[in-house]
Design a protein around this motif. Sequence first.
Motif, short mmCIF file in Angstrom:
data_model
loop_
_atom_site.label_atom_id
_atom_site.label_comp_id
_atom_site.label_asym_id
_atom_site.label_seq_id
_atom_site.Cartn_x
_atom_site.Cartn_y
_atom_site.Cartn_z
N ARG A 146 6.29 -1.89 -15.36
CA ARG A 146 5.57 -1.47 -14.16
C ARG A 146 6.17 -2.10 -12.90
NH1 ARG A 146 0.54 -2.45 -16.37
NH2 ARG A 146 0.45 -4.42 -15.26
N HIS B 252 4.43 -4.85 -2.23
CA HIS B 252 3.23 -4.19 -2.77
C HIS B 252 2.28 -5.17 -3.45
CE1 HIS B 252 5.22 -0.45 -1.93
NE2 HIS B 252 6.26 -0.81 -2.65
N HIS C 49 -1.72 -4.82 -3.57
CA HIS C 49 -2.41 -3.58 -3.92
C HIS C 49 -3.12 -3.72 -5.27
CE1 HIS C 49 -3.42 0.58 -4.50
NE2 HIS C 49 -2.86 0.51 -5.70
N VAL C 50 -4.37 -3.41 -5.31
CA VAL C 50 -5.14 -3.45 -6.55
C VAL C 50 -5.89 -2.14 -6.68
CG1 VAL C 50 -6.95 -4.68 -7.80
CG2 VAL C 50 -5.47 -5.95 -6.25
N PRO C 51 -5.82 -1.49 -7.85
CA PRO C 51 -6.59 -0.25 -8.02
C PRO C 51 -8.09 -0.56 -7.99
CG PRO C 51 -5.63 -0.95 -10.12
CD PRO C 51 -5.09 -1.87 -9.07
N SER C 52 -8.89 0.37 -7.55
CA SER C 52 -10.34 0.10 -7.46
C SER C 52 -10.99 0.28 -8.81
CB SER C 52 -10.98 1.02 -6.42
OG SER C 52 -11.16 2.31 -6.99
N TRP C 53 -12.05 -0.50 -9.04
CA TRP C 53 -12.81 -0.35 -10.30
C TRP C 53 -13.29 1.08 -10.46
CZ3 TRP C 53 -10.82 -4.02 -12.43
CH2 TRP C 53 -11.05 -5.38 -12.23
N ASP D 260 -11.98 3.93 -9.57
CA ASP D 260 -10.94 4.81 -10.11
C ASP D 260 -10.82 4.64 -11.62
OD1 ASP D 260 -10.42 5.63 -7.59
OD2 ASP D 260 -8.47 4.61 -7.39
N LEU D 261 -10.82 3.36 -12.04
CA LEU D 261 -10.61 3.07 -13.46
C LEU D 261 -11.83 3.48 -14.28
CD1 LEU D 261 -8.96 -0.37 -12.71
CD2 LEU D 261 -7.79 1.60 -13.73
N LYS E 141 -12.20 6.98 -15.24
CA LYS E 141 -11.37 7.42 -16.38
C LYS E 141 -11.87 6.82 -17.70
CE LYS E 141 -7.39 7.64 -13.30
NZ LYS E 141 -6.53 6.68 -12.58
#
Lengths: 466, 466
Positions: free
Chosen positions: B265, B319, B322-326, B328-329, B332
């Motif tokens: 990644r 970058h 940057h952290v994806p939001s809870w 979004d996760l 899924k």
Amino acid sequence: MAVLDQLSASLGADKVLTDEASLQSRRHDYWFLSALNEFQGRNVPTPLCIVRPINVDDVVAAVNICREAGVALITFGLGSGVCGGVIAAPESVLLDMSSMDSVRDIDPINMLASFDAGHNGGAAEAAVAKKGMTIGNFPQSIDLSTVGGWVATRASGQFSSVYGNTEDIVYSIEAVMPDGSVVNFGKAPRASAGPDLRHLMLGSEGTLGVITGVTFSLRRQAEKRVSQSFYAPDMITGLEAQRQIVQQDWAVPVMRLYDEVESARQAGDHHRDGYSVLMLVHEGPASRVDLEVGEVRAIALEAGLEEAPAAITEGWLEHRNHVPSWEDLLSKGLVVDTIEISAPWTRIGDVYNEAVAALKSVPHNLFGSAHSSHVYRSGINLYFTFVAQPADETEMAQTYLASWNAVLEATAANGGGIAHHHGIGRVRKNHLAADLGDTGVAVLRAVKSALDPEGIMNPGVLLPDA
Amino acid sequence: MAVLDQLSASLGADKVLTDEASLQSRRHDYWFLSALNEFQGRNVPTPLCIVRPINVDDVVAAVNICREAGVALITFGLGSGVCGGVIAAPESVLLDMSSMDSVRDIDPINMLASFDAGHNGGAAEAAVAKKGMTIGNFPQSIDLSTVGGWVATRASGQFSSVYGNTEDIVYSIEAVMPDGSVVNFGKAPRASAGPDLRHLMLGSEGTLGVITGVTFSLRRQAEKRVSQSFYAPDMITGLEAQRQIVQQDWAVPVMRLYDEVESARQAGDHHRDGYSVLMLVHEGPASRVDLEVGEVRAIALEAGLEEAPAAITEGWLEHRNHVPSWEDLLSKGLVVDTIEISAPWTRIGDVYNEAVAALKSVPHNLFGSAHSSHVYRSGINLYFTFVAQPADETEMAQTYLASWNAVLEATAANGGGIAHHHGIGRVRKNHLAADLGDTGVAVLRAVKSALDPEGIMNPGVLLPDA
């Protein structure tokens, strides 16, 4: 059963000493005022007994017996403290930790070394030096102090400006708490697991528990060491040069600036009238030391310093741990001590000027001087020395205390901290609020009461008189 | 008078919010389990009110009112905590410190900067950067967290391997104690004046008082920054290279080693199958950076690493926050978190292998991986990431907790510390004895009871359930 009998029954009679020579030899630490009392023949109390533990179980037993009997327990290392942190009370139990002195483990992969708290500091350093490493903590008392004492007083070493002070070098601390429980604070290279409880023991001066084991985070021995020296036209210019060096992010383990009075003594034949002397010792990987020596020299010259013979610093390195004995000085009728404080850069000049002036205004003062020995990004310490000679020897104690008050009050009035690295003991305890504030003292008192509700742990030390 | 009325009367009604939007927005921090509860529509309590102090007097008033009424006071910064350190209880008062956010002072001579505790971290860094300095603390949450929150959780920055963690960067801490007194811990560049009471606040997570002001010891901005990257054939080889670098006394502010899963990644097009990636960022005076880059490269190559494009590290620098939001996760159906721990060098390989294996054995796990991000002479941290996807969404919470237990138990069983830098909160509190021992937990409990006898300060956090 009396405390003495309980201790003998529990630990074994061989670990409980009551002979006069043993009691006499551990009545107090190396505080000038205790030496003066003795010199002047005043009655200096001896403890009930000396307990010489050899392991943690012995310490637990002694703590439990003292707590249950309500008897004061005074922890003693090698007695090199200079602030009156140890004075035996008549019915107290004196716990002589120097009998608990094993090397527990030296781990060259994690670079950790664990010792019983009573292990001699110099011996601890020698043990890791054999394996190519260093603890990196070199207090002047290194051969006269224990590793547990370093923790209890937050000792500073001569190479602290890069290697750090005791709190930066300690990995973990084992201690027996006043309730008899055994704790081990510090498990990991770093933790965010609540308040760092090692700091209950660091600086506790025997008031919150008995430190029984210490593990240090070691360094590899330096590949190269280079000394250099500079003349500074005055202390203020020398201090400013040090500020530039440390704030420009050069990491010089030793930086010491002596005022003119002390330079005359330190530099000997190399002394230049009217000048201060700055001594630097660089250590580390050879290539970095070579680079650093030149870069730092450029900063020093730019700041108005002039090169001086490296021999000045080399001479200090050689003789740095020699201290005249109180007895020699007392026999000449001299009242002498050193007082270390610290302050931010913008305040240190005023602290220096005002504290020296205040010392000189104390009746019978012969001289007051200072040097710096520990440097930080935010400021620096000063180490004052005073000598006084009252004509009347009954005035020695009050001359001594007046000199201390002069320096501590000038320091606090100028925004400095009243104790850089010798601790509080008895000599500073009634000034503690200058650092912590009354509310901070109350917090410390609350913590003390919570952990030692019976008040058995080294009473009379650290906290101001109620 | 009811608590709400007392607060309004004392602080002013404009500082006491009870509207639904305000209450909703500060019910909890950024803990995954709180987000999951919300996502799954479970009842999440709101506090009685939000108090928005603008100065220390406001905080004192709120503390006194809550103490006298026996009402829980929960301190909230910007809510970026990830361990459940903040969850509002129904009748609690939530103290939103983000309203107390002044820059108090920036002092370029002593290199100190003071802020209200509610000041945004990124804004604090920007304020000192304007004057050519840096706080040097760069947690990933820098723009989403307060400087008081850094202290309360013992936050670590991405450049910590040289600049230190929060406790190394803090000069002084102002706080309101549970009894309403105002303390200011840390007056001098360094002190030996009893236990360092700053450490009562560092890591206290709101349980011992309210942090109201923080002063940092700054650094000059680095003259030069150089990035480099290396491929390591496996984590163990990469860890050993880092040990060599730090133990040979090279001071690289950023050292991060990603395992193969995470390297894919992080390195993108530069990823090499089967390899881990080591990223280094060097900073400091230009001449020293130039020297260090070469010396450290030589150590890395000698340790069996191969040079990789510097672009990998440069990409991370760009970058890194940057952290994806809870949300979004969660949308899924994924159960995700990171868990940071630390361990000595000799144990970290076992911790890595066993924790990853334990994660993978948790039902519904998709993957478990790790990278290191903070290096010490004695050891290193690891930052585990897990992703799981239970088919049945009622199993999400238990899958989450099982994953946490897997990592913490594997860490503790292999001699590691269970919390490197996110704190304890609720997610780790019942594991605290793994770090402190039962006796250490008892000491912390005693200190808590002494300072907060009514137990009003953020109850339910940090200390294990009784």
